[in-house]
Write a protein that holds these residues in place. Structure first.
Motif, short mmCIF file in Angstrom:
data_model
loop_
_atom_site.label_atom_id
_atom_site.label_comp_id
_atom_site.label_asym_id
_atom_site.label_seq_id
_atom_site.Cartn_x
_atom_site.Cartn_y
_atom_site.Cartn_z
N MET A 1 -37.22 8.59 -24.66
CA MET A 1 -37.62 7.25 -25.11
C MET A 1 -39.00 6.95 -24.53
N THR A 2 -39.93 6.54 -25.36
CA THR A 2 -41.27 6.24 -24.88
C THR A 2 -41.27 4.90 -24.15
N ALA A 3 -42.29 4.71 -23.32
CA ALA A 3 -42.39 3.47 -22.55
C ALA A 3 -42.44 2.25 -23.46
N ALA A 4 -43.10 2.36 -24.60
CA ALA A 4 -43.25 1.21 -25.50
C ALA A 4 -41.95 0.82 -26.19
N VAL A 5 -40.95 1.69 -26.13
CA VAL A 5 -39.68 1.40 -26.80
C VAL A 5 -38.64 0.86 -25.83
N ARG A 6 -38.75 1.13 -24.57
CA ARG A 6 -37.71 0.80 -23.60
C ARG A 6 -37.33 -0.68 -23.57
N GLU A 24 -50.56 -8.17 -13.70
CA GLU A 24 -50.12 -6.78 -13.56
C GLU A 24 -48.69 -6.60 -14.08
N LEU A 25 -47.81 -7.53 -13.70
CA LEU A 25 -46.42 -7.47 -14.18
C LEU A 25 -46.36 -7.56 -15.70
N LEU A 29 -44.90 -4.75 -18.34
CA LEU A 29 -43.81 -5.09 -19.26
C LEU A 29 -44.23 -4.97 -20.72
N GLU A 30 -45.47 -5.37 -21.03
CA GLU A 30 -45.96 -5.23 -22.41
C GLU A 30 -46.08 -3.76 -22.79
N GLU A 31 -46.54 -2.92 -21.86
CA GLU A 31 -46.62 -1.48 -22.14
C GLU A 31 -45.24 -0.91 -22.44
N VAL A 114 -39.54 -1.27 -14.74
CA VAL A 114 -39.01 -1.25 -16.11
C VAL A 114 -37.55 -0.80 -16.11
N ALA A 115 -37.24 0.25 -15.35
CA ALA A 115 -35.87 0.77 -15.31
C ALA A 115 -34.90 -0.26 -14.76
#
Length: 126
Positions: A1-6, A24-25, A29-31, A114-115
């Motif tokens: 799973m790509t970062a943009a989909v998580r 920064e946060l 999160l947007e990424e 993110v995780a």
């Protein structure tokens, strides 16, 4: 799973009193695909936002301009919002209301951030 989909289609409220840290946060999160709500810079602002735009998760600074954030934790519980605390002080300096909430210490790791939010989302929202 790509970062943009998580975190795609997940709305995350960012509650952080330091503008540069908030940026920064938000960037992290947007990424990861999240829609950002806020940032809220005070506990009062966060509490006003929560009922009007119910987020899927909340990322909260453990110390907002030196004020205690217990009332924000109470709002999380009332609205059943998954939350994560980001703090420089460590868990031992947080109110007891935060015992069940995951804590990420600053400086934080992007992937861990993110995780941890992903793990807090209900299974049907992952």
């Amino acid at each position: 799973m790509t970062a943009a989909v998580r975190l795609a289609q997940r709305r995350v409220l960012v509650v952080e009193d330091e503008p540069l840290v908030a940026l920064e946060l938000i960037s992290i999160l947007e990424e990861a695909g999240a829609e950002i709500i806020g940032p809220a810079f005070t506990a009062g602002a966060a509490i006003e936002i929560i009922p009007t735009v119910k987020p899927d998760a909340v990322l909260l600074d453990g110390n907002l301009q030196g004020s205690r954030v217990e009332m924000v934790a109470e709002a999380f519980t009332l609205y059943e919002l998954p939350s994560v605390v980001v703090t420089v002080y460590g868990r031992e300096h947080l109110p007891t209301a935060f015992r069940h909430i995951p804590v990420i210490e600053k400086p934080f790791d992007r992937g861990q951030l993110v995780a941890t939010i992903m793990n807090r989302l209900p299974a049907q929202k992952r």
